[in-house]
Motif scaffolding. Structure first.
Motif, PDB file in Angstrom:
ATOM      1  N   ILE A  82       0.827  -1.212   0.000  1.00  0.00           N
ATOM      2  CA  ILE A  82       0.000   0.000   0.000  1.00  0.00           C
ATOM      3  C   ILE A  82       0.864   1.267   0.000  1.00  0.00           C
ATOM      4  N   VAL A 145      -2.608  -3.596  19.337  1.00  0.00           N
ATOM      5  CA  VAL A 145      -2.378  -3.655  17.885  1.00  0.00           C
ATOM      6  C   VAL A 145      -2.238  -5.114  17.441  1.00  0.00           C
ATOM      7  N   ALA A 234       4.098  -0.842  10.321  1.00  0.00           N
ATOM      8  CA  ALA A 234       3.743   0.573  10.436  1.00  0.00           C
ATOM      9  C   ALA A 234       3.179   0.960  11.795  1.00  0.00           C
ATOM     10  N   THR A 238       5.971   3.196  15.697  1.00  0.00           N
ATOM     11  CA  THR A 238       5.534   4.581  15.572  1.00  0.00           C
ATOM     12  C   THR A 238       4.668   4.994  16.762  1.00  0.00           C
ATOM     13  N   GLY A 338       1.893  12.020   7.707  1.00  0.00           N
ATOM     14  CA  GLY A 338       1.921  12.252   6.273  1.00  0.00           C
ATOM     15  C   GLY A 338       0.758  13.153   5.893  1.00  0.00           C
ATOM     16  N   HIS A 342      -1.457   9.062   0.777  1.00  0.00           N
ATOM     17  CA  HIS A 342      -0.853   8.032   1.639  1.00  0.00           C
ATOM     18  C   HIS A 342      -0.915   8.378   3.120  1.00  0.00           C
ATOM     19  N   ALA A 345      -2.977   5.266   7.439  1.00  0.00           N
ATOM     20  CA  ALA A 345      -4.260   4.562   7.485  1.00  0.00           C
ATOM     21  C   ALA A 345      -4.627   4.172   8.919  1.00  0.00           C
TER      22      ALA A 345
HETATM   23  C1  HEM Z   1       1.854   7.590  15.979  1.00  0.00           C
HETATM   24  C2  HEM Z   1       1.716   6.527  15.188  1.00  0.00           C
HETATM   25  C3  HEM Z   1       1.924   6.547  13.703  1.00  0.00           C
HETATM   26  C4  HEM Z   1       2.650   7.410  12.923  1.00  0.00           C
HETATM   27  C5  HEM Z   1       3.456   8.629  13.353  1.00  0.00           C
HETATM   28  C6  HEM Z   1       2.496   6.968  11.540  1.00  0.00           C
HETATM   29  C7  HEM Z   1       3.067   7.616  10.456  1.00  0.00           C
HETATM   30  C8  HEM Z   1       2.774   7.323   9.137  1.00  0.00           C
HETATM   31  C9  HEM Z   1       3.202   8.090   8.000  1.00  0.00           C
HETATM   32  C10 HEM Z   1       4.106   9.330   8.044  1.00  0.00           C
HETATM   33  C11 HEM Z   1       2.667   7.518   6.889  1.00  0.00           C
HETATM   34  C12 HEM Z   1       2.747   8.082   5.471  1.00  0.00           C
HETATM   35  C13 HEM Z   1       3.723   7.403   4.564  1.00  0.00           C
HETATM   36  C14 HEM Z   1       3.942   8.159   3.281  1.00  0.00           C
HETATM   37  O1  HEM Z   1       3.763   9.378   3.209  1.00  0.00           O
HETATM   38  O2  HEM Z   1       4.373   7.511   2.326  1.00  0.00           O
HETATM   39  C15 HEM Z   1       1.917   6.359   7.321  1.00  0.00           C
HETATM   40  C16 HEM Z   1       1.251   5.481   6.484  1.00  0.00           C
HETATM   41  C17 HEM Z   1       0.654   4.317   6.909  1.00  0.00           C
HETATM   42  N1  HEM Z   1       0.416   3.928   8.219  1.00  0.00           N
HETATM   43 FE1  HEM Z   1       0.965   4.938   9.870  1.00  0.00          FE
HETATM   44  N2  HEM Z   1       1.707   5.846  11.533  1.00  0.00           N
HETATM   45  C18 HEM Z   1       1.331   5.548  12.821  1.00  0.00           C
HETATM   46  C19 HEM Z   1       0.508   4.503  13.239  1.00  0.00           C
HETATM   47  C20 HEM Z   1      -0.035   3.547  12.417  1.00  0.00           C
HETATM   48  C21 HEM Z   1      -0.860   2.428  12.850  1.00  0.00           C
HETATM   49  C22 HEM Z   1      -1.288   2.168  14.293  1.00  0.00           C
HETATM   50  C23 HEM Z   1      -1.150   1.682  11.731  1.00  0.00           C
HETATM   51  C24 HEM Z   1      -1.974   0.420  11.577  1.00  0.00           C
HETATM   52  C25 HEM Z   1      -2.149  -0.513  12.447  1.00  0.00           C
HETATM   53  C26 HEM Z   1      -0.548   2.365  10.591  1.00  0.00           C
HETATM   54  C27 HEM Z   1      -0.652   1.967   9.286  1.00  0.00           C
HETATM   55  C28 HEM Z   1      -0.232   2.701   8.199  1.00  0.00           C
HETATM   56  C29 HEM Z   1      -0.420   2.268   6.818  1.00  0.00           C
HETATM   57  C30 HEM Z   1      -1.094   0.974   6.374  1.00  0.00           C
HETATM   58  C31 HEM Z   1       0.135   3.290   6.015  1.00  0.00           C
HETATM   59  C32 HEM Z   1       0.180   3.335   4.494  1.00  0.00           C
HETATM   60  C33 HEM Z   1      -0.968   4.187   3.996  1.00  0.00           C
HETATM   61  C34 HEM Z   1      -0.985   4.375   2.481  1.00  0.00           C
HETATM   62  O3  HEM Z   1       0.059   4.236   1.839  1.00  0.00           O
HETATM   63  O4  HEM Z   1      -2.063   4.672   1.965  1.00  0.00           O
HETATM   64  N3  HEM Z   1       0.120   3.474  11.047  1.00  0.00           N
HETATM   65  N4  HEM Z   1       1.972   6.269   8.690  1.00  0.00           N
END
Ligand code: HEM
Length: 392
Positions: A82, A145, A234, A238, A338, A342, A345
């Motif tokens: 993704i 999680v 992810a 984080t 972000g 993207h 999610a």
């Molecule tokens: C404080 C916690 C979190 C931070 C700071 C964070 C940060 C980010 C960032 C910066 C991106 C964007 C990537 C891009 O621009 O290419 C992202 C995407 C993503 N995150 Fe998080 N995340 C966190 C928690 C989570 C959690 C808890 C999950 C799922 C259980 C998750 C799942 C995802 C997924 C699947 C994407 C890809 C979305 C896409 O490409 O459409 N994240 N995250």
């Protein structure tokens, strides 16, 4: 190739010293110009808020399918996931992943998570002094999680190491990357094991929902393991990073802690401010799909662009007095999750866990005392390893 007329800097953004305290380097990059050339990475970099937003919002020009990590091995391993796909492929993947992470789904979980948070903080208060990482910041991401994703109990003790390794292998091929490759491989072997028999994933979980989506033809069956990897990688490090930063910052800034104690409704705003000032994800990459211009700099098709989320969130052009932690600030426009296509999610889940814990702390604890802390340095996520905390 370096575009004409832009500053070139000979720095290692992934050195131990920069990763330990990146903010002076980020300021230097922002001051050098809107787009600068990083000699060591052989790519341009944007460190200011305006350019970071422009790149993230123009997902047709600054694409993800050519890799968001800083080395080819990882970008090949994550191809088609993704985070490394463009429209139209991204649309179906996002729908499959997002199905169980909607704000409504999170609201349904809220009561359960809040009561777990209340009990955890009550027990920590009785202990008084504890390790804020092991006993607090890691607890929810590693249990809630893992439970939501549907990971069987016996795989959970490796989640932390797999998360660290995955964020290391997203960086350039440095020593940290080399050291993490075998552990990253182990994580992928585990995912393959789950993929061989998806009934190993808890029924009704996020993981199981991916395989249901494949059965319904929404996504392809062969896309499931990499989507599962995206969840695993992810969502854990984080969230841990952000909870730990919240506790440390509130312990160190007594005036902000008192403001939160006086008005616990400020918790959501305070969490945004934590994410702004200590953004867990430092940087990812985009590649230009066509010739384009970024703040007057010509970038030919195929140019790699380093996007510095954590620097954008400290940009003095966007946030007044950006190094000051101020929970009443309107920091919701940060890019820690972000932005655009993207955008994270799982942000509703991260917010749910962190705000439940902060609410429990703000209502049960009079004063947070933080002592020694040590850092856990990875190539892309900034986090602590240990944090001495006393709850009064
Ligand atoms: C404080 C916690 C979190 C931070 C700071 C964070 C940060 C980010 C960032 C910066 C991106 C964007 C990537 C891009 O621009 O290419 C992202 C995407 C993503 N995150 Fe998080 N995340 C966190 C928690 C989570 C959690 C808890 C999950 C799922 C259980 C998750 C799942 C995802 C997924 C699947 C994407 C890809 C979305 C896409 O490409 O459409 N994240 N995250």
């Amino acid at each position: 190739m370096k575009p004409l007329g832009i500053p070139s800097l000979d720095i290692d953004l992934f050195s131990e010293s920069v990763l330990k305290d990146p903010y002076p380097t980020y300021r230097m990059l922002r001051d050098a110009g809107p787009v600068v050339w990083i000699e060591q990475l052989q790519m341009v970099c944007c460190a200011r808020y305006a350019e970071v937003r422009q790149v993230l919002d123009d997902h047709g020009t600054f694409i993800s399918s050519q890799g968001v990590g800083f080395n080819d091995f990882l970008n090949n391993a994550f191809a088609g996931t993704i985070i490394q796909s463009d429209q139209p492929d991204h649309t179906a993947l996002r729908a499959a992943v997002g199905e169980k992470l909607t704000p409504q789904a999170m609201r349904d979980l809220q009561g359960h998570v809040q009561s777990q948070a209340n009990s955890l903080i009550t027990s920590l208060k009785m202990r008084r002094t504890f390790d804020g990482m092991r006993d607090l910041a890691r607890v929810f991401p590693l249990t809630i999680v893992a439970e939501l994703i549907g990971i069987p109990q016996d795989g959970r003790d490796r989640l932390l190491d797999w998360g660290h390794a995955s964020f290391n292998v997203m960086g350039p091929a440095n020593e940290r990357y080399q050291r993490s490759l075998p552990v990253f491989g182990e994580c992928f072997e585990y995912i393959e094991w789950l993929d061989k028999d998806p009934s190993r994933l808890r029924e009704g979980s996020l993981g199981a929902a991916l395989y249901d989506a494949a059965e319904r033809g929404v996504i392809r069956r062969d896309q499931c393991p990499r989507l599962l990897a995206a969840y695993l990688v992810a969502g854990i490090d984080t969230t841990i990073s952000s909870i730990a930063s919240a506790v440390r910052l509130l312990g160190q800034n007594v005036d902000q802690w008192q403001a939160l104690r006086a008005e616990p409704v400020l918790v959501a705003r305070a969490y945004n401010e934590v994410l702004r000032i200590e953004s867990p994800v430092q940087a990812f990459k985009r590649v230009t799909s066509r010739d384009t211009e970024l703040s007057g700099v010509t970038l030919p098709a195929g140019s790699s662009v380093a996007v510095l989320y954590a620097s954008a969130n400290r940009d003095e052009r966007k946030f007044t007095n950006p190094d000051r932690f101020d929970i009443k600030r309107h920091s919701a426009e940060h890019v820690a999750f972000g932005h655009g296509l993207h955008v994270c999610a799982g942000q509703a889940l991260a917010r749910l866990e962190a705000t439940a814990l902060l609410t429990a702390i703000a209502t049960q604890v009079e004063r947070i005392e933080v002592g020694q802390h040590s850092m856990h340095i990875t190539n892309t996520v900034r986090s602590l390893d240990t944090l001495e905390v006393t709850f009064h």
